[in-house]
Design a protein around this motif. Sequence first.
Motif, short mmCIF file in Angstrom:
data_model
loop_
_atom_site.label_atom_id
_atom_site.label_comp_id
_atom_site.label_asym_id
_atom_site.label_seq_id
_atom_site.Cartn_x
_atom_site.Cartn_y
_atom_site.Cartn_z
N ALA A 137 -4.11 6.36 -7.54
CA ALA A 137 -5.41 6.95 -7.21
C ALA A 137 -5.51 7.15 -5.70
N CYS A 138 -5.67 8.39 -5.31
CA CYS A 138 -5.74 8.72 -3.89
C CYS A 138 -7.11 8.33 -3.33
N ALA A 139 -7.11 7.52 -2.27
CA ALA A 139 -8.36 7.08 -1.63
C ALA A 139 -8.70 7.96 -0.43
N LEU A 140 -7.69 8.62 0.14
CA LEU A 140 -7.90 9.44 1.34
C LEU A 140 -6.86 10.54 1.36
N SER A 141 -7.30 11.75 1.65
CA SER A 141 -6.39 12.88 1.80
C SER A 141 -6.89 13.72 2.96
N VAL A 142 -6.03 13.90 3.97
CA VAL A 142 -6.42 14.64 5.16
C VAL A 142 -5.38 15.71 5.43
N ARG A 143 -5.82 16.96 5.51
CA ARG A 143 -4.91 18.08 5.84
C ARG A 143 -4.91 18.24 7.35
N LEU A 144 -3.72 18.27 7.96
CA LEU A 144 -3.57 18.34 9.42
C LEU A 144 -2.81 19.59 9.82
N THR A 145 -3.27 20.23 10.90
CA THR A 145 -2.53 21.35 11.45
C THR A 145 -1.29 20.80 12.15
N THR A 146 -0.41 21.68 12.57
CA THR A 146 0.80 21.26 13.29
C THR A 146 0.42 20.50 14.56
N ALA A 147 -0.57 21.01 15.31
CA ALA A 147 -0.99 20.36 16.55
C ALA A 147 -1.63 19.00 16.28
N GLU A 148 -2.43 18.91 15.21
CA GLU A 148 -3.04 17.62 14.84
C GLU A 148 -1.98 16.62 14.43
N THR A 149 -0.97 17.10 13.72
CA THR A 149 0.14 16.22 13.32
C THR A 149 0.85 15.67 14.54
N ALA A 150 1.12 16.54 15.52
CA ALA A 150 1.79 16.11 16.75
C ALA A 150 0.95 15.08 17.49
N ARG B 168 0.87 -1.19 0.00
CA ARG B 168 0.00 0.00 0.00
C ARG B 168 0.90 1.23 0.00
N ARG B 169 0.50 2.26 -0.73
CA ARG B 169 1.30 3.48 -0.81
C ARG B 169 0.67 4.56 0.05
N VAL B 170 1.52 5.19 0.87
CA VAL B 170 1.11 6.27 1.76
C VAL B 170 2.09 7.41 1.56
N SER B 171 1.58 8.64 1.58
CA SER B 171 2.50 9.77 1.47
C SER B 171 2.10 10.86 2.46
N VAL B 172 3.08 11.67 2.80
CA VAL B 172 2.86 12.83 3.65
C VAL B 172 3.49 14.01 2.94
N VAL B 173 2.71 15.07 2.77
CA VAL B 173 3.25 16.30 2.22
C VAL B 173 3.50 17.23 3.40
N ALA B 174 4.76 17.59 3.59
CA ALA B 174 5.15 18.54 4.64
C ALA B 174 5.13 19.93 4.01
N HIS B 175 4.09 20.69 4.34
CA HIS B 175 3.94 22.03 3.77
C HIS B 175 4.89 23.01 4.44
N ARG B 176 5.25 24.04 3.72
CA ARG B 176 6.17 25.05 4.26
C ARG B 176 5.62 25.74 5.49
N ASP B 177 4.30 25.80 5.65
CA ASP B 177 3.70 26.48 6.81
C ASP B 177 3.61 25.59 8.04
N GLY B 178 4.15 24.35 7.96
CA GLY B 178 4.15 23.45 9.11
C GLY B 178 3.01 22.44 9.08
N GLU B 179 1.99 22.68 8.27
CA GLU B 179 0.90 21.72 8.18
C GLU B 179 1.34 20.51 7.37
N ARG B 180 0.57 19.44 7.48
CA ARG B 180 0.87 18.20 6.76
C ARG B 180 -0.40 17.72 6.07
N THR B 181 -0.21 17.04 4.95
CA THR B 181 -1.31 16.35 4.29
C THR B 181 -0.95 14.88 4.24
N LEU B 182 -1.81 14.04 4.80
CA LEU B 182 -1.63 12.59 4.81
C LEU B 182 -2.48 12.01 3.69
#
Length: 161
Positions: free
Chosen positions: A50-63, A26-40
């Motif tokens: 084909a992306c089945a799930l994409s979740v944008r996380l704040t810095t606190a949510e990532t932690a 299974r392929r999983v990726s994390v985009v580390a945005h310049r503003d500190g947020e992440r997209t899983l």
Amino acid sequence: MGTPRVSSTPLPGIGVRYDLTTREQRRVSVVAHRDGERTLNAYRPDDPDACALSVRLTTAETAALVDALLPEHHSPNLLSTTELGLVAERVQLSALSYWNGRVLGETRMRTETGVSIVAVLRRAEAVPSPTPDFRLAGGDTLIVIGTREGVESAAAILGRE
């Protein structure tokens, strides 16, 4: 299977994408945005592009997610309380709480709810096994253990203003 491999790809103007293929392919990726947020992102097993799930996380949510995935406090030797019908939770004491400045024994927590307060977190310190004469303060986080109903009752009592 050896050590999982993570590849990174610079994304100009956005940040960096990290890709991992699991042992189940299974392929999983994390985009580390310049503003500190992440997209899983998680990709479909039948189509790894084909992306089945994409979740944008704040810095606190990532932690919080990192703590859930790899908690520093986890030990395989710890007792799993859920198997015994017990839960352990953090209960925050508001600065406006009726209990702010009062001693722990006045709450009658164990008598009223059956819950034990096993630690109090205050700023960067932890007070394990606080005694009945321990003085509570707004901002304290109480670590309580008991039944689900007991913990909910304790949270209601501690939330009293």
